[in-house]
Design a protein around this motif. Sequence first.
Motif, mmCIF file in Angstrom:
data_model
loop_
_atom_site.group_PDB
_atom_site.id
_atom_site.type_symbol
_atom_site.label_atom_id
_atom_site.label_comp_id
_atom_site.label_asym_id
_atom_site.label_seq_id
_atom_site.Cartn_x
_atom_site.Cartn_y
_atom_site.Cartn_z
ATOM 1 N N ARG A 1 17.704 83.713 -25.942
ATOM 2 C CA ARG A 1 15.996 83.522 -25.924
ATOM 3 C C ARG A 1 16.604 86.083 -26.884
ATOM 4 O O ARG A 1 15.694 85.859 -27.808
ATOM 5 C CB ARG A 1 15.491 83.960 -24.910
ATOM 6 N N ALA B 1 20.953 71.586 -29.674
ATOM 7 C CA ALA B 1 19.334 70.824 -29.154
ATOM 8 C C ALA B 1 18.355 71.729 -28.734
ATOM 9 O O ALA B 1 17.563 71.996 -28.383
ATOM 10 C CB ALA B 1 18.949 69.342 -28.442
ATOM 11 N N TRP B 2 19.946 72.315 -27.520
ATOM 12 C CA TRP B 2 19.001 73.232 -26.436
ATOM 13 C C TRP B 2 18.768 74.872 -27.162
ATOM 14 O O TRP B 2 17.879 74.841 -26.719
ATOM 15 C CB TRP B 2 20.357 73.650 -25.320
ATOM 16 N N GLU C 1 17.575 75.104 -29.967
ATOM 17 C CA GLU C 1 15.715 74.892 -31.161
ATOM 18 C C GLU C 1 15.412 75.182 -29.691
ATOM 19 O O GLU C 1 14.050 75.570 -29.930
ATOM 20 C CB GLU C 1 16.471 73.483 -31.606
ATOM 21 N N GLN C 2 15.282 74.042 -27.387
ATOM 22 C CA GLN C 2 14.238 73.795 -27.403
ATOM 23 C C GLN C 2 14.090 75.692 -26.942
ATOM 24 O O GLN C 2 12.846 76.112 -26.798
ATOM 25 C CB GLN C 2 14.605 73.276 -26.043
ATOM 26 N N LEU C 3 14.278 76.489 -27.148
ATOM 27 C CA LEU C 3 14.493 77.931 -26.519
ATOM 28 C C LEU C 3 13.759 78.363 -27.433
ATOM 29 O O LEU C 3 13.081 79.480 -27.009
ATOM 30 C CB LEU C 3 15.747 78.341 -26.347
ATOM 31 N N GLU D 1 11.864 77.233 -29.715
ATOM 32 C CA GLU D 1 10.237 76.634 -29.088
ATOM 33 C C GLU D 1 9.558 77.210 -28.147
ATOM 34 O O GLU D 1 8.331 77.701 -28.305
ATOM 35 C CB GLU D 1 10.496 75.138 -29.854
ATOM 36 N N SER D 2 10.044 77.728 -26.903
ATOM 37 C CA SER D 2 9.610 78.012 -25.868
ATOM 38 C C SER D 2 9.174 79.667 -26.700
ATOM 39 O O SER D 2 8.842 80.458 -25.138
ATOM 40 C CB SER D 2 10.076 77.764 -24.908
#
Length: 482
Positions: free
Chosen positions: A70, A294-295, A297-299, A301-302
Amino acid sequence: MPYTIEGATGPWEVVIGLEVHAQIISEAKLFSGAATAFGAEPNTQVSFIDAGFPGMLPVPNRECIAQAVRTGLGLNAEINLVSRFDRKNYFYADLPSGYQITQFAYPIVGRGAVTIELADGTTREIGITRLHVEQDAGKSLHDQDPALSYIDLNRAGVALMEIVSEPDMRCPEEAGAYLTKLRAILRYLGTCDGNMDEGSLRADVNVSVRKPGENFRTRCEIKNVNSIRFAMQAIEYEAKRQVRVWEAGDEVRQETRLYEPARGITRSMRGKEDAHDYRYFPDPDLLPLELDAAWVEQLRESLPELPDARRARFIAQYGIPAYDAAVLVADKSVADFYEAVAAGHDGRLAANYITGDLFAALNRTGRGIETTPVSITALRELLALLKNATINGRIAKDVFEQMVETGEMPSAIVDRLGLRQITDTAAIDAAVASVLAANPDKLAEYRAGKEKLFAFFVGQVMKAMQGRGNPALVNEALQKAL
Ligand code: ADP
Ligand code: MG
């Protein structure tokens, strides 16, 4: 005008690069399940892994890794999907395993950038070289006993991020702005609390000087500076010292120095000759760290809204000046407070009250926004009283001071002190008449053409009404009577 230090041989430029250690916000340590809360009784948050017991296996804490990713994303940096943990070997009493697990050759985060804002309104971009994850060491306590030193291992194994900047800063102000901005980004991200006095954020400050246009010269590193103000003071002192050394015909030797805030000086701690050979090698207990794209990318986006984006939104949404917006977003809790106050109210007025009256009151009483004597609800009520003309702007300032002093709601203060605005035109007319009667000379001057005196009459009528007259109605009544 670039910042320079004037020496006997002319101007010198200052070059600064910072290495910041930031404690990751996480309930557990980097490789163990032990707790991380600040201020616990010594040695109550220590697992066998943290205590360096032989044969214990470290297990990476997924949340700590997520926090580092992050942070990398928040610094606009490359995320390295493959990184590695290395052992940095040295002997010290507060390091029971005899090595620190860190990342050396392959850090989890690569190049990035931080935009800093300077007092003259300009911005600059400071390069980030890398960010890596590592364990903290324990703490030696030398002041508990005259003859013995004690060891507290609560901090041993706590996750840190080391964030290394490029040597891109050129003056103390830029270094201060960089640390301020970096701390704000970490706090917005929720990855480090940024509390420098508790040691969760500390800076190693690298300083060198050079003649304009030259290549970099040898730097000195000032270790473990724990306040932004001290970092700026240390840079100024150290740069001047190096200018004196070069101009005396000597050479600045690469060394580690300490800043002594009480004396305002840096002093040598150890030279490069005593630099350790840490014998880094890949930690055989840990596999290379492979992240799932992908993980990551999830981070991404959040991620929450960060200071730069929030500042731009404040300017657009609330119509406040860029400077006010920068001041408000610098501290996340101030920005949150502002938005809660401004919702459905005049955003400019809310900004004025917070950056003006409230900040002055907080400074005066040595408090932060977390312990503000004026709550969100109270400030919103004050804005409402202004909006529905219960009080005027002049009286609102007095009410605000009372709110700071007593913590009362503004409506209660207005009732208690009888501060309601007077809109009764008969009362206003009576005040106008008595002021005109008491000032026959001024009245004659006004009628002879000295129109500037209008403001004088407004002031006198307001005074006669203890400041409570409705300004528009007072103006109107005066116009009529004059
Ligand atoms: P080390 O790992 O030995 O501390 P690095 O090359 O990683 O050395 O640099 C550490 C820090 O020093 C970085 O923040 C970098 O920007 C800064 N730095 C490097 N060269 C200079 C210099 N000549 N003057 C000031 N700072 C420098
Ligand atoms: Mg270093």
